[in-house]
Scaffold this active site. Structure first.
Site, PDB file in Angstrom:
ATOM      1  N   LYS A   1       1.002  -1.155   0.324  1.00  0.00           N
ATOM      2  CA  LYS A   1       0.099  -0.014   0.084  1.00  0.00           C
ATOM      3  C   LYS A   1       1.051   1.047  -0.082  1.00  0.00           C
ATOM      4  O   LYS A   1       1.986   1.165   0.218  1.00  0.00           O
ATOM      5  CB  LYS A   1      -0.518  -0.117   1.148  1.00  0.00           C
ATOM      6  CG  LYS A   1      -1.608  -1.056   1.233  1.00  0.00           C
ATOM      7  CD  LYS A   1      -3.004  -1.161   2.407  1.00  0.00           C
ATOM      8  CE  LYS A   1      -3.654  -2.077   2.597  1.00  0.00           C
ATOM      9  NZ  LYS A   1      -4.986  -2.063   3.353  1.00  0.00           N
TER      10      LYS A   1
ATOM     11  N   HIS B   1       1.282   7.330   2.267  1.00  0.00           N
ATOM     12  CA  HIS B   1       0.820   7.827   1.996  1.00  0.00           C
ATOM     13  C   HIS B   1       1.356   9.656   2.939  1.00  0.00           C
ATOM     14  O   HIS B   1       1.833   9.009   3.600  1.00  0.00           O
ATOM     15  CB  HIS B   1      -0.809   7.942   1.797  1.00  0.00           C
ATOM     16  CG  HIS B   1      -0.944   7.724   3.050  1.00  0.00           C
ATOM     17  ND1 HIS B   1      -0.825   7.676   4.499  1.00  0.00           N
ATOM     18  CD2 HIS B   1      -1.635   5.899   3.314  1.00  0.00           C
ATOM     19  CE1 HIS B   1      -1.832   7.893   4.724  1.00  0.00           C
ATOM     20  NE2 HIS B   1      -2.429   6.498   4.680  1.00  0.00           N
TER      21      HIS B   1
ATOM     22  N   HIS C   1       0.936   8.527   6.244  1.00  0.00           N
ATOM     23  CA  HIS C   1       2.410   8.382   7.135  1.00  0.00           C
ATOM     24  C   HIS C   1       3.484   9.733   7.394  1.00  0.00           C
ATOM     25  O   HIS C   1       4.365   9.331   8.339  1.00  0.00           O
ATOM     26  CB  HIS C   1       3.236   7.751   6.230  1.00  0.00           C
ATOM     27  CG  HIS C   1       1.940   5.845   5.928  1.00  0.00           C
ATOM     28  ND1 HIS C   1       1.102   5.251   4.836  1.00  0.00           N
ATOM     29  CD2 HIS C   1       1.470   5.548   7.453  1.00  0.00           C
ATOM     30  CE1 HIS C   1       0.902   4.635   5.117  1.00  0.00           C
ATOM     31  NE2 HIS C   1       1.185   4.045   6.512  1.00  0.00           N
TER      32      HIS C   1
END
Length: 592
Positions: free
Chosen positions: A150, A153, A156
């Site tokens: 994933k 982004h 984070h």
């Protein structure tokens, strides 16, 4: 303000208190030392230390009558003996909501000792040796923690830079810090990834060149198929169950995926100046560790097995949490319990922080409750450091998905501004690393200046401007101070206490010295609140004070003693600015 002066003053207050009536219990020295703070509102040509009277009379401020405090304060003033460093003492104005004792400091003595402390101590030791005296304790901080397959982004990003700030702050305070990155590498997404690999969508060589984007593409494609075709979903679940059971080939594939991912993540972390002591994985906590957790909860009577096979624990009358699904697979919460126990066994911590967004509050309430049900008294040492979300962060091509895209966008925009700016002192094309540090400084400071728990809207123009309260402005101030040191032609004396600080008379320089003395209380507030914005705002204020002083207080072509003492003030300011930037996770620049 250095701990030595605060300790000396605290002892003098205690001496005075022994002769004051109606005080049943004297405060302890450490309470007074911690409570003494620079008065930010003193007259321009005065520097004062403030002490709230409620700390002196030994009662909480809400339970002490104001008139009683003022009477006690007047008695303390009568008993207090001034000296060369403290020339007077007074009460705060009657209209003050909280009464203070104001200690008037001799400016020359204050400046001489503060400059000697700052410039005579190694930068990395100044905070822990001169400002604080804290017991060394074990601190564990989990932050960043992206998921494999994933995107890394912008959510984070906030976890990463706030966790990095906390790590740097506690290290500066002399604590033993363990920085952990707990990567999500477990769950049905592996089954979907393995399904895509089995279909031959990407080769291992292709994945190794661009791991995160390749894995995301596989995951999205497989997940889309699984949503439309139950046989694909069933196959993915079967693959994950094989992995949980220890299938050798699938375990080998999973380890390779993790290694590829971490290699790419390290590159992004390196750009941000972020380090970790350990990378941990959800998959570290398998059947044995989870079985131990479930066994203890079952023996305590807390674990309930439902008819369909689901295992749950009732936290309270309103909430029940699931630990095992009906197919026998574990959940993130179950693994988090096992991870917390493992961490306690390896690093018995005084405090363990999870730097995770506001939305996960219920998760951490459940985690602490489950650990308490298991009779782990240290569950109260766990703290959820919450943060809000960023809105409006996008590139020219659209909404940002990958953090690397954000950093590349910041670099591109920063480079264009450097080329256009008449103040740029480096050849931009030959110094891409300076451009990258400036760009990252802008993004990091723009985030850390916000209140941590609030959502905020990101704006590229605001973040990258070189005027106002921005990371670029802080870097400019640091670079300007470095240039002054290098080019002024003045050298500081070997014996810093010989500086003629009686020459410090101008309000512009006194204001800077007052700001430098406030560094201790700013770090104390940041520590108490776990808030980087407190430190960021202080650095902005210091930068503004320096901007005024640099315009009106030249060093070059001045009489030697005057030039030396001014240089000492600017050099000390550069050092405090450098320490503050490094705690925030920003690399100070010497030129830009």
């Amino acid at each position: 303000m250095a701990i030595a002066l605060r300790t000396s003053l605290a002892n003098k207050v205690l001496q005075a208190l022994r002769g004051v009536s109606n005080i049943d219990t004297l405060p302890i020295e450490s309470q007074l030392v911690s409570a003494l703070q620079i008065n930010p509102y003193s007259a321009k040509t005065r520097i004062e230390l403030q002490l709230p009277l409620y700390t002196v009379v030994g009662q909480r401020k809400n339970h002490v009558e104001k008139n009683f405090m003022l009477r006690q304060g007047s008695e303390i003033i009568e008993k207090f003996e001034t000296n060369d460093s403290v020339t007077g003492i007074s009460l705060s104005p009657p209209e003050s909501k909280i009464p203070f004792l104001n200690f008037h400091l001799d400016i020359s003595c204050y400046c001489r000792n503060l400059l000697s402390d700052i410039l005579g101590t190694r930068e990395e030791d100044y905070v822990s040796r001169k400002l604080f005296s804290l017991p060394r304790e074990q601190i564990v901080i989990e932050y960043s923690s992206p998921n494999i397959a994933k995107p890394f982004h912008v959510g984070h990003l906030r976890s990463t830079i706030h966790g990095n700030f906390l790590s740097n702050l506690f290290l500066a305070l002399g604590q033993n810090v363990k920085r952990l990155n707990y990567l999500g590498d477990w769950g049905t997404q592996f089954g979907l990834l393995q399904f895509g690999l089995d279909q031959g969508w990407f080769s291992w060589e292709e994945i190794s060149k661009n791991p995160i984007r390749s894995l995301l593409e596989i995951y999205v494609k497989a997940n889309t198929m699984a949503e439309k075709d139950e046989s694909v979903a069933a196959r993915a679940r079967g693959l994950f169950q094989r992995l949980e059971s220890g299938d050798e080939e699938l375990s080998k594939n999973w380890k390779e995926i993790r290694e590829f991912t971490v290699t790419e993540l390290r590159q992004t972390y390196a750009r941000l100046g972020v380090k970790f002591d350990e990378f941990n994985w959800e998959s570290q906590y398998g059947i044995k560790e989870l079985g131990d957790v479930l066994s203890i909860l079952e023996k305590s009577g807390r674990l309930i097995t439902k008819a369909e096979g689901t295992k749950v624990v009732r936290l309270n009358d309103q909430r029940t949490v699931t630990l095992v699904k009906s197919d026998g697979s574990s959940l993130y919460l179950t693994r988090d319990v096992a991870a917390a126990i493992d961490r306690w066994n390896r690093f018995p911590f005084r405090r363990m922080f999870y730097v995770v967004d506001n939305a996960q509050s219920d998760h951490f309430v459940a985690l602490k409750s489950l650990l308490s049900f298991m009779d782990h008294t240290w569950a109260s040492n766990i703290e959820h450091v919450k943060f809000g979300r960023i809105k409006g962060m996008s590139t020219r091509k659209g909404t940002i998905v990958f953090l690397s895209d954000l950093l590349d966008e910041a670099h591109t925009r920063m480079k264009a501004k450097q080329i256009a700016s008449p103040n740029t002192r480096v050849v931009v094309e030959e110094n891409p690393e300076i451009t990258d540090i400036l760009a990252i400084s802008a993004v990091v400071i723009n985030d850390l200046k916000q209140r941590r728990q609030r959502d905020y809207t990101f704006n590229w123009d605001d973040a990258l401007q070189d005027k106002g309260d921005t990371g670029i402005r802080l870097q400019y101030t640091h670079s300007r101070l470095h240039s002054l040191e290098k080019l002024c032609g003045v050298h500081l004396p070997d014996e810093l206490l010989s500086l003629n600080t009686r020459l410090i008379k101008e309000p512009e320089l006194i204001n800077v010295m007052r700001d430098l003395g406030m560094f201790h209380q700013v770090l104390q507030d940041s520590y108490n609140q776990l808030e980087p914005c407190v430190l960021v705002r202080y650095l902005f204020d210091l930068s503004h004070s320096l901007g005024v002083a640099l315009k009106t207080m030249p060093v070059k072509n001045q009489e030697e003693e005057l030039a030396q003492v001014r240089l000492a003030i600017f050099s000390a300011s550069k050092r405090i600015l450098s320490i503050g930037l490094k705690i925030l996770g920003v690399q100070p620049l010497q030129q830009m």
